[in-house]
Design a protein around this motif. Structure first.
Motif, PDB file in Angstrom:
ATOM      1  N   THR A  28       0.831  -1.223   0.000  1.00  0.00           N
ATOM      2  CA  THR A  28       0.000   0.000   0.000  1.00  0.00           C
ATOM      3  C   THR A  28       0.856   1.259   0.000  1.00  0.00           C
ATOM      4  O   THR A  28       0.402   2.320  -0.447  1.00  0.00           O
ATOM      5  CB  THR A  28      -0.928   0.026   1.217  1.00  0.00           C
ATOM      6  N   SER A  29       2.080   1.180   0.472  1.00  0.00           N
ATOM      7  CA  SER A  29       2.954   2.360   0.523  1.00  0.00           C
ATOM      8  C   SER A  29       3.657   2.585  -0.804  1.00  0.00           C
ATOM      9  O   SER A  29       3.933   3.727  -1.185  1.00  0.00           O
ATOM     10  CB  SER A  29       3.992   2.211   1.637  1.00  0.00           C
ATOM     11  N   PHE A  30       3.970   1.508  -1.530  1.00  0.00           N
ATOM     12  CA  PHE A  30       4.673   1.618  -2.819  1.00  0.00           C
ATOM     13  C   PHE A  30       3.806   0.963  -3.884  1.00  0.00           C
ATOM     14  O   PHE A  30       3.810  -0.257  -4.017  1.00  0.00           O
ATOM     15  CB  PHE A  30       6.042   0.911  -2.761  1.00  0.00           C
ATOM     16  N   MET A  31       3.046   1.820  -4.610  1.00  0.00           N
ATOM     17  CA  MET A  31       2.222   1.271  -5.684  1.00  0.00           C
ATOM     18  C   MET A  31       3.101   0.686  -6.787  1.00  0.00           C
ATOM     19  O   MET A  31       2.950  -0.456  -7.187  1.00  0.00           O
ATOM     20  CB  MET A  31       1.316   2.369  -6.254  1.00  0.00           C
ATOM     21  N   GLN A  32       4.027   1.483  -7.294  1.00  0.00           N
ATOM     22  CA  GLN A  32       5.011   1.052  -8.269  1.00  0.00           C
ATOM     23  C   GLN A  32       6.296   1.828  -8.026  1.00  0.00           C
ATOM     24  O   GLN A  32       6.257   2.955  -7.531  1.00  0.00           O
ATOM     25  CB  GLN A  32       4.536   1.284  -9.695  1.00  0.00           C
ATOM     26  N   ARG A  86      10.793  -1.710 -13.365  1.00  0.00           N
ATOM     27  CA  ARG A  86       9.608  -1.133 -12.743  1.00  0.00           C
ATOM     28  C   ARG A  86       8.810  -2.279 -12.161  1.00  0.00           C
ATOM     29  O   ARG A  86       8.565  -3.285 -12.841  1.00  0.00           O
ATOM     30  CB  ARG A  86       8.752  -0.393 -13.768  1.00  0.00           C
ATOM     31  N   GLY A  87       8.406  -2.121 -10.915  1.00  0.00           N
ATOM     32  CA  GLY A  87       7.679  -3.209 -10.301  1.00  0.00           C
ATOM     33  C   GLY A  87       7.025  -2.823  -8.993  1.00  0.00           C
ATOM     34  O   GLY A  87       7.011  -1.654  -8.594  1.00  0.00           O
ATOM     35  N   LYS A  88       6.456  -3.821  -8.317  1.00  0.00           N
ATOM     36  CA  LYS A  88       5.719  -3.614  -7.080  1.00  0.00           C
ATOM     37  C   LYS A  88       6.564  -4.120  -5.907  1.00  0.00           C
ATOM     38  O   LYS A  88       7.039  -5.261  -5.900  1.00  0.00           O
ATOM     39  CB  LYS A  88       4.394  -4.366  -7.138  1.00  0.00           C
ATOM     40  N   VAL A  89       6.732  -3.264  -4.917  1.00  0.00           N
ATOM     41  CA  VAL A  89       7.495  -3.631  -3.719  1.00  0.00           C
ATOM     42  C   VAL A  89       6.599  -4.482  -2.819  1.00  0.00           C
ATOM     43  O   VAL A  89       5.452  -4.117  -2.525  1.00  0.00           O
ATOM     44  CB  VAL A  89       7.962  -2.370  -2.964  1.00  0.00           C
ATOM     45  N   THR A  90       7.113  -5.658  -2.385  1.00  0.00           N
ATOM     46  CA  THR A  90       6.299  -6.555  -1.574  1.00  0.00           C
ATOM     47  C   THR A  90       7.206  -7.387  -0.659  1.00  0.00           C
ATOM     48  O   THR A  90       8.418  -7.124  -0.582  1.00  0.00           O
ATOM     49  CB  THR A  90       5.443  -7.460  -2.481  1.00  0.00           C
ATOM     50  N   LEU A  91       6.594  -8.347  -0.005  1.00  0.00           N
ATOM     51  CA  LEU A  91       7.336  -9.243   0.898  1.00  0.00           C
ATOM     52  C   LEU A  91       6.942 -10.678   0.584  1.00  0.00           C
ATOM     53  O   LEU A  91       5.751 -10.996   0.492  1.00  0.00           O
ATOM     54  CB  LEU A  91       6.998  -8.928   2.366  1.00  0.00           C
ATOM     55  N   GLY A 240      -2.077   4.155 -20.029  1.00  0.00           N
ATOM     56  CA  GLY A 240      -1.300   3.624 -18.914  1.00  0.00           C
ATOM     57  C   GLY A 240      -1.654   4.241 -17.582  1.00  0.00           C
ATOM     58  O   GLY A 240      -2.755   4.730 -17.331  1.00  0.00           O
ATOM     59  N   HIS A 241      -0.648   4.195 -16.687  1.00  0.00           N
ATOM     60  CA  HIS A 241      -0.787   4.765 -15.350  1.00  0.00           C
ATOM     61  C   HIS A 241      -0.249   6.189 -15.346  1.00  0.00           C
ATOM     62  O   HIS A 241       0.237   6.701 -16.347  1.00  0.00           O
ATOM     63  CB  HIS A 241      -0.041   3.898 -14.330  1.00  0.00           C
ATOM     64  N   GLU A 242      -0.312   6.807 -14.194  1.00  0.00           N
ATOM     65  CA  GLU A 242       0.096   8.210 -14.093  1.00  0.00           C
ATOM     66  C   GLU A 242       1.568   8.392 -14.444  1.00  0.00           C
ATOM     67  O   GLU A 242       1.958   9.433 -14.982  1.00  0.00           O
ATOM     68  CB  GLU A 242      -0.195   8.724 -12.683  1.00  0.00           C
ATOM     69  N   VAL A 243       2.400   7.388 -14.158  1.00  0.00           N
ATOM     70  CA  VAL A 243       3.833   7.527 -14.408  1.00  0.00           C
ATOM     71  C   VAL A 243       4.180   7.317 -15.877  1.00  0.00           C
ATOM     72  O   VAL A 243       5.279   7.662 -16.308  1.00  0.00           O
ATOM     73  CB  VAL A 243       4.634   6.530 -13.536  1.00  0.00           C
ATOM     74  N   ASP A 244       3.258   6.741 -16.655  1.00  0.00           N
ATOM     75  CA  ASP A 244       3.529   6.462 -18.059  1.00  0.00           C
ATOM     76  C   ASP A 244       3.289   7.720 -18.890  1.00  0.00           C
ATOM     77  O   ASP A 244       2.257   8.389 -18.748  1.00  0.00           O
ATOM     78  CB  ASP A 244       2.622   5.332 -18.570  1.00  0.00           C
TER      79      ASP A 244
END
Length: 449
Positions: A28-32, A86-91, A240-244
């Motif tokens: 939730t803190s790091f979308m991408q 580019r990716g999603k930060v997770t555990l 795309g997304h906002e960063v694209d």
């Protein structure tokens, strides 16, 4: 007797609960995120997934790129390559490993696609296709919305969901097209052309959901950029997304970070309309109440000033009676005065009767009439004698009398009187007026004196 004391120690999480909470917090803190580093420990098992670490001089992080994402990579990475991901930060909960699920991978620095992107961007910018002055104004309330996107993608679903919530009355027409792959460029251009030929939409959304640079590349093609720039319908790029960021974003009349945001930007909010309508209704009600109150007060004031009409009629009737009595009295007085004056004039007329004057005047008139008749007869005889004398004199000098004595008046062909023989020539036709009638003749010989 054994006493049981309550356990006042803090609640302890299990390892699984802790890892799950940490994973949720990270996601939730790091979308991408975009991360750059060197590949280390690259492995490609038979499953087709890629596992490696990304490191710099001080730290490293575990990365996993699953087969569905790495199949789009044209050049396989190697151990020691400097890359950007580019990716999603997770555990990874099972081992408690902090990692990145990689969605896109490219060489560090400007790759081939990025170089092509920058080259086309510079070319189109030099042509003025990005200038704000050439961008069209979007309608405040569209009558019809066109959407150029995939009929099965998430973009059309997101757009329709937002429009159904904000303003479901606006009709939407989908111009389906592929939004990824080699055929996507021509299909997008054709879809924009169909929207122009259809000529019902007054705003056009062009876009798709998120993806890698390769996935979005059709929106960086020159043909698509020129089709959007030349489209007479106001366009919204929602790729795309906002960063694209794509070339389509620069040439479109409006750029939206996502398809949902595009639907938000171009559609009015019916809830806002309802709130404004309710506010206007409340204000109208208050205004009406104030108006009614003011009119009620005015009516009260006028009612207090208004006299009873029966009393007014009674006053008018009494006034009419007074005026009637005064009129009758004045008429009687006037009649009496006229009667006295008539008697006075009759007495004066009797003393100065005109009958004598009429008799003498009548006799004088008769004498004057006789004298006038005699004068008229004398004057008439005198005028008749004078007329007879003048007639005799006129007859003496009359040309008709001269003609009667055997003379004639000769005229040439033009009707002019001939007074000299030199006015005529041999063979000329002449007219002669005699005392009785006319003759026509031809001149045989001329002997001037």
């Amino acid at each position: 007797m054994t006493l049981a004391y309550p356990d006042t120690r803090p609640h302890a999480l299990s390892v699984s609960e802790l890892n799950r909470q940490v994973r949720r917090l990270l996601e939730t803190s790091f979308m991408q995120a975009w991360v750059e580093g060197e590949i280390s420990g690259l492995s490609r098992p038979s499953s087709g997934h890629w596992y490696f670490s990304l490191k710099d001089q001080n730290c490293q992080i575990r990365c996993a790129m699953f087969r569905g994402a790495n199949q789009r990579i044209r050049t396989l990475p190697r151990e020691g390559d400097q890359i950007r991901i580019r990716g999603k930060v997770t555990l990874y909960e099972n081992r408690g490993d902090f990692q990145i699920i990689v969605e896109h991978l490219e060489p560090a620095g400007l790759g081939a696609l990025q170089q092509a992107f920058e080259a086309l961007k510079a070319k189109l910018q030099a042509e003025g296709l990005f200038e704000p002055t050439r961008k069209k104004t979007l309608p405040a309330t569209p009558r019809h919305i066109g959407v150029v996107t995939s009929p099965t993608g998430a973009a059309i679903h997101d757009i329709l969901t937002v429009l159904a919530r904000r303003c479901p009355a606006i009709p939407v027409t989908l111009y389906p097209t592929a939004v990824q792959g080699k055929a996507a460029t021509s299909e997008i251009v054709n879809a924009i052309a169909r929207a122009q030929q259809h000529n019902v939409a007054d705003v056009l959304i062009i876009g798709r959901g998120g993806g890698s640079l390769e996935d979005l590349w059709c929106f960086n093609e020159e043909a698509v950029a020129r089709a959007i720039a030349n489209c007479p319908i106001p366009t919204v790029s929602a790729v795309g997304h906002e960063v694209d960021v794509t070339i389509a974003d620069f040439v479109a009349d409006l750029r939206a970070p996502t398809p949902s945001a595009a639907a938000e930007k171009i559609s009015p909010d019916q809830q806002d309309w309802l709130r404004r309508l309710n506010d206007q209704q409340v204000r109208l009600g208050h205004s009406a109440q104030r108006l009614f109150k003011r009119l009620e007060n005015q009516l009260g004031h006028l009612s207090a000033r208004l006299r009873d009409p029966r009393r007014e009629l009674q006053d008018k009737a009494q006034r009419m009676d007074e005026l009637d009595m005064r009129l009758n009295k004045a008429m009687r007085q006037k009649l009496e005065q006229q009667s006295l004056a008539t008697s006075h004039f009759a007495l004066r007329l009797e003393t100065q009767s005109p009958r004598k004057l009429i008799t003498s005047t009548s006799e004088q008139l008769a004498r004057l009439n006789e004298r006038m008749q005699a004068a008229i007869q004398h004057n008439l005889r005198k005028q008749q004698d004078k007329l007879q004398l003048q007639a005799q004199t006129l007859n003496v000098v009359s040309p008709l009398a001269t003609l009667g004595r055997g003379y004639a008046i000769v005229k040439n062909e033009a009707g002019d009187i001939v007074r000299d023989a030199s006015q005529l020539s041999k063979g000329q036709t002449i007219q002669a007026q005699l005392g009785q009638g006319h003759i026509s003749a031809t001149v045989i010989d001329v002997e001037p004196q």
